[in-house]
Structure formats: C-alpha cells, structure tokens
Design a protein around this motif. Sequence first.
Motif, mmCIF file in Angstrom:
data_model
loop_
_atom_site.group_PDB
_atom_site.id
_atom_site.type_symbol
_atom_site.label_atom_id
_atom_site.label_comp_id
_atom_site.label_asym_id
_atom_site.label_seq_id
_atom_site.Cartn_x
_atom_site.Cartn_y
_atom_site.Cartn_z
ATOM 1 N N ARG A 127 0.849 -1.192 0.000
ATOM 2 C CA ARG A 127 0.000 0.000 0.000
ATOM 3 C C ARG A 127 0.886 1.244 0.000
ATOM 4 N NH1 ARG A 127 -5.166 0.824 4.009
ATOM 5 N NH2 ARG A 127 -5.284 3.099 3.919
ATOM 6 N N LEU A 128 0.623 2.161 -0.925
ATOM 7 C CA LEU A 128 1.489 3.332 -1.086
ATOM 8 C C LEU A 128 1.561 4.179 0.176
ATOM 9 C CD1 LEU A 128 0.889 4.673 -4.717
ATOM 10 C CD2 LEU A 128 2.549 3.006 -3.889
ATOM 11 N N SER A 129 0.457 4.266 0.917
ATOM 12 C CA SER A 129 0.445 5.105 2.115
ATOM 13 C C SER A 129 1.337 4.542 3.225
ATOM 14 C CB SER A 129 -0.984 5.278 2.631
ATOM 15 O OG SER A 129 -1.545 4.026 2.991
ATOM 16 N N ARG A 130 1.719 3.258 3.123
ATOM 17 C CA ARG A 130 2.582 2.642 4.140
ATOM 18 C C ARG A 130 4.035 2.571 3.704
ATOM 19 N NH1 ARG A 130 -1.249 -2.578 5.364
ATOM 20 N NH2 ARG A 130 -3.079 -1.438 6.105
ATOM 21 N N ILE A 131 4.321 3.104 2.525
ATOM 22 C CA ILE A 131 5.692 3.108 2.009
ATOM 23 C C ILE A 131 6.394 4.388 2.434
ATOM 24 C CG2 ILE A 131 7.033 3.320 -0.127
ATOM 25 C CD1 ILE A 131 5.134 1.362 -1.420
ATOM 26 N N TRP A 132 7.692 4.249 2.734
ATOM 27 C CA TRP A 132 8.491 5.392 3.157
ATOM 28 C C TRP A 132 9.851 5.330 2.479
ATOM 29 C CZ3 TRP A 132 6.775 9.538 5.490
ATOM 30 C CH2 TRP A 132 7.670 10.429 6.085
ATOM 31 N N LYS A 133 10.357 6.489 2.046
ATOM 32 C CA LYS A 133 11.692 6.601 1.452
ATOM 33 C C LYS A 133 11.844 5.692 0.229
ATOM 34 C CE LYS A 133 13.870 7.764 5.874
ATOM 35 N NZ LYS A 133 14.892 7.398 6.882
ATOM 36 N N LEU A 134 10.894 5.778 -0.687
ATOM 37 C CA LEU A 134 10.944 4.958 -1.899
ATOM 38 C C LEU A 134 11.933 5.540 -2.895
ATOM 39 C CD1 LEU A 134 8.046 3.274 -3.753
ATOM 40 C CD2 LEU A 134 9.626 4.690 -5.059
ATOM 41 N N THR A 135 12.778 4.677 -3.452
ATOM 42 C CA THR A 135 13.730 5.081 -4.484
ATOM 43 C C THR A 135 13.697 4.084 -5.629
ATOM 44 O OG1 THR A 135 15.547 3.888 -3.398
ATOM 45 C CG2 THR A 135 15.290 6.223 -2.862
ATOM 46 N N VAL A 136 13.947 4.577 -6.836
ATOM 47 C CA VAL A 136 14.046 3.721 -8.016
ATOM 48 C C VAL A 136 15.521 3.421 -8.242
ATOM 49 C CG1 VAL A 136 13.577 3.513 -10.475
ATOM 50 C CG2 VAL A 136 11.975 4.763 -9.004
ATOM 51 N N GLU A 137 15.866 2.137 -8.268
ATOM 52 C CA GLU A 137 17.258 1.716 -8.401
ATOM 53 C C GLU A 137 17.688 1.676 -9.863
ATOM 54 O OE1 GLU A 137 18.966 1.488 -5.788
ATOM 55 O OE2 GLU A 137 17.409 1.371 -4.262
ATOM 56 N N GLU A 138 18.988 1.675 -10.078
ATOM 57 C CA GLU A 138 19.527 1.565 -11.433
ATOM 58 C C GLU A 138 19.406 0.139 -11.964
ATOM 59 O OE1 GLU A 138 20.680 3.888 -13.517
ATOM 60 O OE2 GLU A 138 20.034 5.385 -12.041
ATOM 61 N N GLU A 139 19.410 -0.837 -11.052
ATOM 62 C CA GLU A 139 19.346 -2.238 -11.465
ATOM 63 C C GLU A 139 18.020 -2.542 -12.155
ATOM 64 O OE1 GLU A 139 19.414 -6.755 -9.564
ATOM 65 O OE2 GLU A 139 20.046 -5.046 -8.342
ATOM 66 N N MET A 140 18.107 -3.257 -13.275
ATOM 67 C CA MET A 140 16.914 -3.642 -14.026
ATOM 68 C C MET A 140 16.583 -5.107 -13.749
ATOM 69 S SD MET A 140 17.632 -1.694 -17.642
ATOM 70 C CE MET A 140 15.938 -1.908 -18.195
ATOM 71 N N PHE A 141 15.358 -5.499 -14.074
ATOM 72 C CA PHE A 141 14.934 -6.876 -13.867
ATOM 73 C C PHE A 141 14.116 -7.348 -15.057
ATOM 74 C CE2 PHE A 141 11.524 -4.238 -12.234
ATOM 75 C CZ PHE A 141 10.378 -4.862 -12.695
ATOM 76 N N ILE A 142 14.042 -8.665 -15.208
ATOM 77 C CA ILE A 142 13.192 -9.264 -16.240
ATOM 78 C C ILE A 142 11.845 -9.576 -15.605
ATOM 79 C CG2 ILE A 142 12.890 -11.211 -17.811
ATOM 80 C CD1 ILE A 142 15.929 -11.447 -17.924
ATOM 81 N N PRO A 143 10.736 -9.011 -16.101
ATOM 82 C CA PRO A 143 9.420 -9.234 -15.479
ATOM 83 C C PRO A 143 9.071 -10.715 -15.373
ATOM 84 C CG PRO A 143 9.308 -7.482 -17.112
ATOM 85 C CD PRO A 143 10.658 -8.110 -17.264
ATOM 86 N N ARG A 144 8.578 -11.100 -14.213
ATOM 87 C CA ARG A 144 8.155 -12.478 -13.981
ATOM 88 C C ARG A 144 6.708 -12.651 -14.439
ATOM 89 N NH1 ARG A 144 11.679 -14.571 -9.656
ATOM 90 N NH2 ARG A 144 13.058 -12.858 -9.024
ATOM 91 N N GLU A 145 6.374 -13.873 -14.801
ATOM 92 C CA GLU A 145 5.011 -14.176 -15.204
ATOM 93 C C GLU A 145 4.277 -14.840 -14.052
ATOM 94 O OE1 GLU A 145 4.878 -16.476 -18.727
ATOM 95 O OE2 GLU A 145 5.897 -14.974 -19.966
ATOM 96 N N TYR A 146 2.985 -14.510 -13.915
ATOM 97 C CA TYR A 146 2.166 -15.170 -12.917
ATOM 98 C C TYR A 146 0.749 -15.289 -13.421
ATOM 99 C CZ TYR A 146 0.979 -10.325 -11.637
ATOM 100 O OH TYR A 146 0.597 -9.016 -11.651
ATOM 101 N N ALA A 147 0.002 -16.201 -12.824
ATOM 102 C CA ALA A 147 -1.367 -16.479 -13.266
ATOM 103 C C ALA A 147 -2.283 -15.371 -12.792
ATOM 104 C CB ALA A 147 -1.833 -17.826 -12.739
ATOM 105 N N GLU A 148 -2.347 -14.296 -13.552
ATOM 106 C CA GLU A 148 -3.081 -13.102 -13.125
ATOM 107 C C GLU A 148 -4.572 -13.359 -12.946
ATOM 108 O OE1 GLU A 148 -3.673 -8.446 -14.489
ATOM 109 O OE2 GLU A 148 -2.640 -9.859 -15.780
ATOM 110 N N GLU A 149 -5.202 -14.011 -13.918
ATOM 111 C CA GLU A 149 -6.647 -14.222 -13.835
ATOM 112 C C GLU A 149 -7.006 -15.153 -12.689
ATOM 113 O OE1 GLU A 149 -8.069 -15.537 -17.570
ATOM 114 O OE2 GLU A 149 -7.614 -13.670 -18.607
ATOM 115 N N GLU A 150 -6.196 -16.206 -12.475
ATOM 116 C CA GLU A 150 -6.500 -17.151 -11.421
ATOM 117 C C GLU A 150 -6.330 -16.534 -10.040
ATOM 118 O OE1 GLU A 150 -4.128 -20.584 -11.937
ATOM 119 O OE2 GLU A 150 -4.940 -21.102 -13.907
ATOM 120 N N ASN A 151 -5.419 -15.598 -9.914
ATOM 121 C CA ASN A 151 -5.084 -15.056 -8.608
ATOM 122 C C ASN A 151 -5.592 -13.637 -8.394
ATOM 123 O OD1 ASN A 151 -3.724 -17.438 -8.086
ATOM 124 N ND2 ASN A 151 -1.786 -16.659 -8.873
#
Length: 299
Positions: A188-212
């Motif tokens: 939840r965004l309201s519970r996040i503090w000191k958020l930063t975007v890192e330089e490190e990149m990632f490969i998006p993972r796949e998940y069963a969106e409709e089922e979950n």
Amino acid sequence: MKSSRLFQILYLLMEHRSLTAGMLAERLEVSVRTVYRDLDALSAAGIPVYAQKGQGGGVRLMEGFKIERSLLSEEQQEQILTALQSLDSVGAIDSSGLLTQLSGLFGRKAADWLEVDFGSWGAMKKEKEYFELCRRAILNCRLISFEYFNSSGDWCKRTAEPMKLCFKGGNWYVSGYCRRRRGFRLFRLSRIWKLTVEEEMFIPREYAEEENGGTGFEMIPMKIAFAREASFQVMDFFAPEDIEVAEDGSMLVNTAFPPGLWIKRFLLSFGALARVIEPEWVRQEMREEAEKIRQSYEI
C-alpha cells in the motif's frame, strides 16, 4: 509511420490554418513530394484540405472544419479529454500539454464536471509522488527499494520488482515480486516510506493473473455471514453478484481475499455483525482474536 505523419499534418493545419508545403516538409523532415502525397491521402479520407497558389497562399483546411466531423463524435471527444484529466489528477501522466493540443484539435475545452482525487487526506502528496516513481519503475523494469510498515506493525526494508499499480478498496497499491519474501506482494502506497528507483533492471516475472485476482499470489476463498445492520457496509465492499440476501435482510457473501493479517482486522471492523463460515482456520483465528479482545478488557 505514415498515419502518424498524417495526424501531424492535420494538427499543424488546425493550429496554424495555413502553411506552405515547404514548411510542412521541413517540420516533418520529409520531401515536398511526400507532403503532397500525404495531402492527397488526407483528401481521399474526407479531410477538406486544399492548396492555394500565389502570394499569401499555402495549404489550408476548409474554414470551420473540426475533427469530429470526420473522425470522432462530440461525446467521444469529451470522453478522451475527461480521461486525460483523470489520469493527470492521480499523477499517472502529465497531460497538461496534451490536453491543450487536443482541445485545440477538437476546437473545444473539456467540461469541468469531474474531479478525481484518489489520494488519502493526510498522505496525498506523498502518494502522488510515489505513484509517479512506481509508474516509471514499472515501465522501465527497474527495482524499487523502500521502508515498509507491514500489517504486523513492524518497519522493514524491502526491494521489489514492481509490476502494476492497483486501486483496490479505496487505496493505491503497487504489486510486484518482493525479493525479501521471495514472492508476490501488494504494498500500500500510504505505508511506504523513502521509496527510491534503483539503477538495477529486472526481467518481469510471469504469474497467473486471472487465477489469482491480479495479485500474483493465491487468493483465499471465504464465506461470510453479515447481519442486516451491516448491509450498507457490505454493499460498499463487495460486488452484488457475490451477495445473497435472505428474507430477514441478512447477507451471505462468497468472496476471496489476498493473504495477510489485515483480513482479521477488516472482519473485526464489523464487530459482532460479521461471522466467518468458511474456511475453518479463519474461523479459529477470529475466535482467538476475539478472546484476546476479551482479555484486554479484563472481562
């Protein structure tokens, strides 16, 4: 590419009313011959464009032409402008420049009939800032790191692979893979503090969106009975198709929740007006929580 260039020509002519073929060619970085071919294509599509020779001449649109006469209805224009205003209000995009261009293109301004504000009362500025940071991180596949106040009441540092921004239950969440917990989580965004975007990149993972349910982790099916006095709250929180109304006004809800301690706290907010029927392990946890409450009041 050509369709994009045709749109640019149309916008330039609506903005300036008259431009020479040479000016258009320079703006679009193409040859004058290409511009004339594009003008023929616009004319064939029903756009009233014509070229006037001589001093003071140039390429023009017929006086009074508006884009809705050939492409979009007045209602469709209003829907586009309203959608852009809504996205701008939550920080999803900075649409001020685009709104100005489209207003000029449509020959109208958006009606000021809607105000959208998804921010909470106390943390609106912070949430809008974090919304934009998360949006950029998702689109650029970059890790985010932050401190998080979890449902157990503890501060902890997290690093996550953000996948989506979700608006659920009146609150904004960022959904992604938490490297600390090694699983998909909602933050939840309201519970996040000191958020930063890192330089490190990632490969998006796949998940069963409709089922979950779009969360990336297994949902918990639940059956809950609510007394008639809680009916207005039930209608606020649950979909009509999940609600069965009895003759006495009580309600039976078949739903599913993402896991977390917040489930007990949500159900306890109804007091004695809610009773879990299934699953049994949630019923047991609710009994234990009720006993803790009884003991805290020394009853």
